[in-house]
Design a protein around this motif. Structure first.
Motif, PDB file in Angstrom:
ATOM      1  N   ALA A   1       0.825  -1.210   0.000  1.00 55.76           N
ATOM      2  CA  ALA A   1       0.000   0.000   0.000  1.00 55.76           C
ATOM      3  C   ALA A   1       0.859   1.260   0.000  1.00 55.76           C
ATOM      4  CB  ALA A   1      -0.931  -0.015   1.210  1.00 55.76           C
ATOM      5  N   ALA A   2       2.005   1.218   0.689  1.00 50.35           N
ATOM      6  CA  ALA A   2       2.899   2.376   0.715  1.00 50.35           C
ATOM      7  C   ALA A   2       3.486   2.646  -0.664  1.00 50.35           C
ATOM      8  CB  ALA A   2       4.010   2.144   1.736  1.00 50.35           C
ATOM      9  N   VAL A   3       3.853   1.578  -1.392  1.00 46.15           N
ATOM     10  CA  VAL A   3       4.375   1.751  -2.757  1.00 46.15           C
ATOM     11  C   VAL A   3       3.282   2.295  -3.663  1.00 46.15           C
ATOM     12  CG1 VAL A   3       5.369   0.574  -4.748  1.00 46.15           C
ATOM     13  CG2 VAL A   3       6.087  -0.067  -2.430  1.00 46.15           C
ATOM     14  N   ALA A   4       2.059   1.773  -3.520  1.00 42.09           N
ATOM     15  CA  ALA A   4       0.956   2.238  -4.362  1.00 42.09           C
ATOM     16  C   ALA A   4       0.695   3.723  -4.156  1.00 42.09           C
ATOM     17  CB  ALA A   4      -0.302   1.430  -4.048  1.00 42.09           C
ATOM     18  N   ALA A   5       0.866   4.199  -2.936  1.00 44.20           N
ATOM     19  CA  ALA A   5       0.633   5.618  -2.660  1.00 44.20           C
ATOM     20  C   ALA A   5       1.639   6.502  -3.369  1.00 44.20           C
ATOM     21  CB  ALA A   5       0.682   5.859  -1.153  1.00 44.20           C
ATOM     22  N   ARG A   6       2.843   5.974  -3.653  1.00 45.99           N
ATOM     23  CA  ARG A   6       3.875   6.766  -4.344  1.00 45.99           C
ATOM     24  C   ARG A   6       3.686   6.775  -5.852  1.00 45.99           C
ATOM     25  NH1 ARG A   6       7.374   4.067  -0.536  1.00 45.99           N
ATOM     26  NH2 ARG A   6       8.237   2.738  -2.180  1.00 45.99           N
ATOM     27  N   HIS A   7       2.775   5.935  -6.378  1.00 47.54           N
ATOM     28  CA  HIS A   7       2.561   5.857  -7.835  1.00 47.54           C
ATOM     29  C   HIS A   7       1.067   5.963  -8.142  1.00 47.54           C
ATOM     30  CE1 HIS A   7       6.726   4.639  -8.755  1.00 47.54           C
ATOM     31  NE2 HIS A   7       6.661   3.963  -7.606  1.00 47.54           N
ATOM     32  N   PRO A   8       0.479   7.134  -7.971  1.00 48.97           N
ATOM     33  CA  PRO A   8      -0.965   7.274  -8.230  1.00 48.97           C
ATOM     34  C   PRO A   8      -1.339   7.048  -9.685  1.00 48.97           C
ATOM     35  CG  PRO A   8       0.066   9.423  -7.891  1.00 48.97           C
ATOM     36  CD  PRO A   8       1.101   8.406  -7.547  1.00 48.97           C
ATOM     37  N   GLY A   9      -0.363   7.136 -10.601  1.00 50.65           N
ATOM     38  CA  GLY A   9      -0.665   6.915 -12.018  1.00 50.65           C
ATOM     39  C   GLY A   9      -0.711   5.455 -12.402  1.00 50.65           C
ATOM     40  N   LEU A  10      -0.394   4.563 -11.478  1.00 47.21           N
ATOM     41  CA  LEU A  10      -0.410   3.125 -11.753  1.00 47.21           C
ATOM     42  C   LEU A  10      -1.453   2.438 -10.864  1.00 47.21           C
ATOM     43  CD1 LEU A  10       3.433   2.353 -11.869  1.00 47.21           C
ATOM     44  CD2 LEU A  10       1.904   2.825 -13.801  1.00 47.21           C
ATOM     45  N   ARG A  11      -1.860   1.257 -11.288  1.00 51.97           N
ATOM     46  CA  ARG A  11      -2.726   0.411 -10.463  1.00 51.97           C
ATOM     47  C   ARG A  11      -1.838  -0.624  -9.786  1.00 51.97           C
ATOM     48  NH1 ARG A  11      -6.256  -0.880 -13.963  1.00 51.97           N
ATOM     49  NH2 ARG A  11      -7.966   0.467 -13.235  1.00 51.97           N
ATOM     50  N   ILE A  12      -1.674  -0.519  -8.475  1.00 51.28           N
ATOM     51  CA  ILE A  12      -0.852  -1.462  -7.707  1.00 51.28           C
ATOM     52  C   ILE A  12      -1.748  -2.082  -6.639  1.00 51.28           C
ATOM     53  CG2 ILE A  12       1.187  -1.760  -6.252  1.00 51.28           C
ATOM     54  CD1 ILE A  12       2.410   0.661  -7.614  1.00 51.28           C
ATOM     55  N   GLU A  13      -2.050  -3.370  -6.792  1.00 53.17           N
ATOM     56  CA  GLU A  13      -3.013  -4.046  -5.926  1.00 53.17           C
ATOM     57  C   GLU A  13      -2.468  -5.404  -5.500  1.00 53.17           C
ATOM     58  OE1 GLU A  13      -7.167  -2.740  -8.053  1.00 53.17           O
ATOM     59  OE2 GLU A  13      -5.916  -4.214  -9.064  1.00 53.17           O
ATOM     60  N   GLU A  14      -2.780  -5.779  -4.277  1.00 53.15           N
ATOM     61  CA  GLU A  14      -2.372  -7.095  -3.768  1.00 53.15           C
ATOM     62  C   GLU A  14      -3.595  -7.953  -3.465  1.00 53.15           C
ATOM     63  OE1 GLU A  14      -0.327  -9.212   0.134  1.00 53.15           O
ATOM     64  OE2 GLU A  14       0.121  -7.102  -0.281  1.00 53.15           O
ATOM     65  N   ALA A  15      -3.502  -9.224  -3.802  1.00 52.88           N
ATOM     66  CA  ALA A  15      -4.574 -10.169  -3.487  1.00 52.88           C
ATOM     67  C   ALA A  15      -3.992 -11.573  -3.454  1.00 52.88           C
ATOM     68  CB  ALA A  15      -5.701 -10.088  -4.511  1.00 52.88           C
ATOM     69  N   GLY A  16      -4.669 -12.457  -2.767  1.00 55.57           N
ATOM     70  CA  GLY A  16      -4.226 -13.845  -2.664  1.00 55.57           C
ATOM     71  C   GLY A  16      -5.013 -14.580  -1.604  1.00 55.57           C
ATOM     72  N   GLY A  17      -4.582 -15.780  -1.304  1.00 57.79           N
ATOM     73  CA  GLY A  17      -5.315 -16.604  -0.359  1.00 57.79           C
ATOM     74  C   GLY A  17      -5.420 -15.996   1.018  1.00 57.79           C
ATOM     75  N   ALA A  18      -4.307 -15.459   1.542  1.00 55.33           N
ATOM     76  CA  ALA A  18      -4.302 -14.913   2.898  1.00 55.33           C
ATOM     77  C   ALA A  18      -5.117 -13.626   2.984  1.00 55.33           C
ATOM     78  CB  ALA A  18      -2.871 -14.661   3.361  1.00 55.33           C
ATOM     79  N   SER A  19      -4.909 -12.722   2.031  1.00 57.43           N
ATOM     80  CA  SER A  19      -5.643 -11.454   2.072  1.00 57.43           C
ATOM     81  C   SER A  19      -7.136 -11.676   1.828  1.00 57.43           C
ATOM     82  CB  SER A  19      -5.072 -10.476   1.044  1.00 57.43           C
ATOM     83  OG  SER A  19      -5.037 -11.058  -0.248  1.00 57.43           O
ATOM     84  N   LEU A  20      -7.482 -12.637   0.972  1.00 61.17           N
ATOM     85  CA  LEU A  20      -8.891 -12.941   0.740  1.00 61.17           C
ATOM     86  C   LEU A  20      -9.522 -13.577   1.977  1.00 61.17           C
ATOM     87  CD1 LEU A  20     -11.248 -12.966  -1.242  1.00 61.17           C
ATOM     88  CD2 LEU A  20     -10.498 -15.231  -1.996  1.00 61.17           C
ATOM     89  N   ASP A  21      -8.790 -14.501   2.619  1.00 56.06           N
ATOM     90  CA  ASP A  21      -9.302 -15.098   3.856  1.00 56.06           C
ATOM     91  C   ASP A  21      -9.536 -14.032   4.921  1.00 56.06           C
ATOM     92  OD1 ASP A  21      -9.290 -17.596   2.784  1.00 56.06           O
ATOM     93  OD2 ASP A  21      -7.428 -18.248   3.739  1.00 56.06           O
ATOM     94  N   ARG A  22      -8.601 -13.089   4.996  1.00 55.95           N
ATOM     95  CA  ARG A  22      -8.734 -12.026   5.998  1.00 55.95           C
ATOM     96  C   ARG A  22      -9.981 -11.191   5.732  1.00 55.95           C
ATOM     97  NH1 ARG A  22      -5.682  -9.361   9.659  1.00 55.95           N
ATOM     98  NH2 ARG A  22      -6.045  -7.128   9.924  1.00 55.95           N
TER      99      ARG A  22
END
Length: 759
Positions: free
Chosen positions: A165-186
């Motif tokens: 999320a910190a990296v995504a905040a530095r690049h507002p012109g890009l789409r930087i998203e994380e997803a996977g088994g752990a984040s979806l379970d959470r």
């Protein structure tokens, strides 16, 4: 012709001189009311103590078929498989590509560096800088595994989520998203827990308000909640016992709560209404309770048995999660029936006329009078006068509602289970579109000897070589991971499609029937099974398709025999089952029209994915069939009682509907309100369940019981109570004499005895 075994007011008294068991239990409870009340509360406390002492074991639930075999291997202690996560780095405009846009490459390097800075959260990091197959047009993918104990991956993934999320905040012109088994379970566990808490907390005050409106008195309104609440608490606590050999999860407990509240309130309403009615007719509390036990009490027993038979059909599926749900719901219904026969009459005897104290101003006096429903009586008389016209219109309306079921498409929601407004869901959809099959690949679980040897290595290399030959059905990157000193090999193979659609199913078939037999299948001494999201859903659906006919045959067959034994008739069970199937079909049609075809999306807050969750129709069938029989048995038992008390066939129908349909409608309104709460939850499966169940119960208690049932009985006439000679072996579940004290029923002249009339 076979003789008619029919209802007759002049039938001789039969059965044991001490009276039926239901009346004996209720009579003992009423006479020893303090013992019965405190004994019931002691049983509840004992159940809670047993549950706390044993504790509910969280046994894993496995899918059927080959996917289940893979899951059992993956659950071995030697296999500590970490959850996989993916980070999508994507240009927002079509012209931005990984190869030509330095900002995307810089963002990828920053994501990799940020993940390496949290080694306790992220490990085995893969990026386009080092791994092939992680670039697709304007998109790049960084993959990693969640470090630490896999059982706590929903907590361990938090530092990685914050770093990305910190990296995504530095690049507002890009789409930087994380997803996977752990984040979806959470995300899923948090939303599901919140939703169920909302449903549980909301259902009780909603039920109480509606019960206050129904009864018009505070004490009377509290009794159903007390019975339902103690039944639910006892059943959920006792689930600790079957949890030793069956998977009992949080979903099971929530369904137990829902079913327990529904039947507990229904049974209390039936019993309370009849007791009030008999007191209004001039009987004292003891006699009113005796009559209520012989009428409503026995209807409760038959209703409970029907519900339990319907739910027992889930065992025939052979699916773990259904078996756990079946045990829990059967347990809570059984406890509710037991409480209705013992605790409820004791409580009413203890309270006496105090039951109607605490009246609601402007409402209490009218509600506590327990009068016959004027509206339902008028409607029943109109239907009986013209049964073909009324019944035909009502049946046609339900058939129109059921028509969309012809286009039913059973498909798992997959990524659409949660609303797209949830960040991890939106990220998964974006990753799936850019890298199909990447986030949820098929897992080929290999066991046997010499898994680290050259033969297996060559087979895996050949698997890579098959990618091109499958024309996109399987894809790169194919990865391998070894566990337990070469005891288990897991080969992850991305599949085409969205994971739960026909494209993914076809790719799975290609993998299972062509690719694997030609590669790993050629290595002697090893075995393999394909698991993962697509395989699990496919095998679950295949098992359902194979067992559903047996479930329907079991439920309908046993329900037919039970109703035959109860009402000594073949037409009554046939009519009851036919009407139930009609109302279930209408509910299915509404569910398809709303959720599959996408109507009312804005109002209900969902996005249609063009399908219906495969497990839902079967679960709805057994639950609806059982719950609707509550109403059906209650109304039919009242009609039968009036018929045996001397009323003509038509008088019995109209008065039976008038005296019972009001309380049935009240019970249905409460159940509709509780089910409607589920329509406000986040997960689309719960929305489907809530909307369809609420609509089905409402249709069942109004159109079916108010119009179609009296129309069918009027058309049948005295034939409704026909039982062929070859079925007289069935034990009688109802006494052949009308309960005494029914002064209201004695006004009708005796009807002729049809017992020995020829057909």
């Amino acid at each position: 012709m076979s003789p008619l075994y029919s209802l007759s007011p002049s039938s001789p008294v039969s059965g044991p001189p001490r009276g039926p068991l239901v009346e004996r239990v209720a009579g003992w409870s009423a006479r020893h009311r303090k013992t019965a009340v405190f004994g019931w509360l002691l049983l509840v406390v004992a159940a809670v103590m047993i549950g706390q002492q044993l504790g509910t074991k969280n046994l894993p639930s496995y899918d059927p078929g080959q996917a289940g075999q893979a899951e059992r291997v993956l659950n071995r202690p030697v296999v500590q498989q970490p959850a996989g996560e993916s980070v999508l780095v994507q240009g927002r405009s079509p012209g931005q590509g990984y190869a030509g846009d330095p900002e995307i490459r810089q963002a990828v390097r920053q994501v990799v560096a940020a993940l390496r800075a949290v080694p306790r959260s992220a490990t085995s990091i893969g990026s386009p800088l080092t791994t092939r197959g992680l670039v697709s047009g304007r998109s790049a993918l960084v993959t990693f595994n969640v470090a630490g104990n896999p059982a706590n991956d929903d907590q361990a993934v938090v530092p990685a989520l914050n770093a990305v999320a910190a990296v995504a905040a530095r690049h507002p012109g890009l789409r930087i998203e994380e997803a996977g088994g752990a984040s979806l379970d959470r995300a899923t566990s948090g939303i599901t827990s919140h939703d169920f808490r909302k449903a549980e907390v909301t259902s009780i005050p909603v039920s109480l308000v509606l019960l206050l409106i129904v009864f018009g008195a505070l004490i009377a309104a509290g009794i159903p909640l007390l019975l339902a609440g103690t039944a639910v608490i006892s059943a959920i606590s006792l689930l600790a016992i079957p949890s030793r050999w069956l998977p009992i999860g949080s979903t099971t407990s929530s369904i137990v709560l829902l079913v327990g509240m529904a039947v507990g309130i229904d049974y209390s309403l039936f019993y309370l209404r009849r007791t009030r009615e008999e007191r209004a007719a001039g009987h004292d509390t003891r006699e009113a309770l005796r009559i209520a036990a012989g009428t409503s009490g026995r209807a409760i027993v038959v209703s409970g048995l029907t519900v339990m038979i319907a739910l027992a059909g889930l065992f025939l599926t052979g699916i773990d999660v259904f078996s756990g749900v079946a045990v829990g719901t059967i347990l809570v219904v059984g406890v509710a029936v037991l409480g209705s026969l013992s605790f409820l009459p004791a409580m009413l005897s203890l309270l006496g006329i105090w039951t109607d104290r605490g009246r609601i101003p402007w409402l209490g006096r009218r509600r506590t009078a327990a009068r016959q429903s004027r509206f339902w009586g008028v409607l029943a008389r109109a239907v009986v006068r013209r049964p073909l016209a009324w019944g035909g219109v009502a049946a046609a309306a339900l058939l129109v509602l059921a028509a969309p079921v012809l286009s039913l498409n059973l498909e798992n929601p997959g990524l659409h289970e949660l609303p797209p407004s949830v960040p991890v869901v939106r990220a998964l959809i974006d990753i799936q579109q850019a890298f199909p099959g990447g986030p949820e690949p098929a897992e080929v679980v290999v066991t046997g000897s010499d898994l680290g040897g050259p033969r297996v290595s060559r087979a895996v290399a050949a698997l890579h070589g098959e990618v091109a030959a499958t024309h996109g059905a399987i894809r790169e990157p194919i990865t391998t991971e070894m566990f337990g000193n070469d005891q288990v090999l897991i080969v992850s193979v991305p599949l085409a499609g969205g994971g739960t659609d026909a494209t993914s199913d076809n790719a799975l078939a290609t993998l299972r029937t062509q690719v694997l037999p030609a590669t790993l299948g050629q290595v002697p001494g090893i075995s393999y099974a394909v698991g993962g999201l697509t395989a699990g859903n496919h095998d679950f659906d295949a098992q359902l398709a194979k067992t559903v006919p047996w479930v329907f045959a079991f439920v309908l067959g046993l329900a037919f025999l039970l109703l035959c034994a109860t009402f000594r008739s073949v037409y009554i069970p046939a009519l009851s089952i036919g009407l139930n199937l009609l109302s279930v079909g209408a509910a299915y049609g509404l569910m398809v029209w709303i959720f599959q075809d996408g109507h009312l999306q804005g109002l209900l807050g969902f996005t249609s994915y063009g399908g219906i969750t495969p497990w839902l129709p079967l679960f709805m069938f057994v639950l609806l069939f059982g719950l609707s029989m509550d109403y059906h048995v209650f109304i039919l038992s009242r009609i039968r009682e009036l018929r045996r008390g001397g009323a003509s066939a038509r008088q019995a129908i109209t008065e039976g509907i008038g005296r019972s349909a009001g309380v049935v409608t009240s019970a249905a309104v409460i159940m509709v309100a509780v089910f409607s709460i589920f329509a406000t939850l986040s997960m689309i499966e719960f929305k489907m369940f809530g909307v369809a169940m609420a609509a089905a119960v409402l249709l069942d208690a109004t159109t079916v019981r108010g119009i179609l049932l009296p129309a069918g009985l009027a058309l049948l006439g005295d034939r409704a109570w026909y039982l062929p000679r070859w079925l007289t072996w069935l034990p009688s579940l109802w006494p052949e004499t009308a309960p005494s004290g029914l002064a209201a029923d004695r006004q009708h002249p005796p009807q002729r005895d049809l017992t020995h009339q020829s057909a």
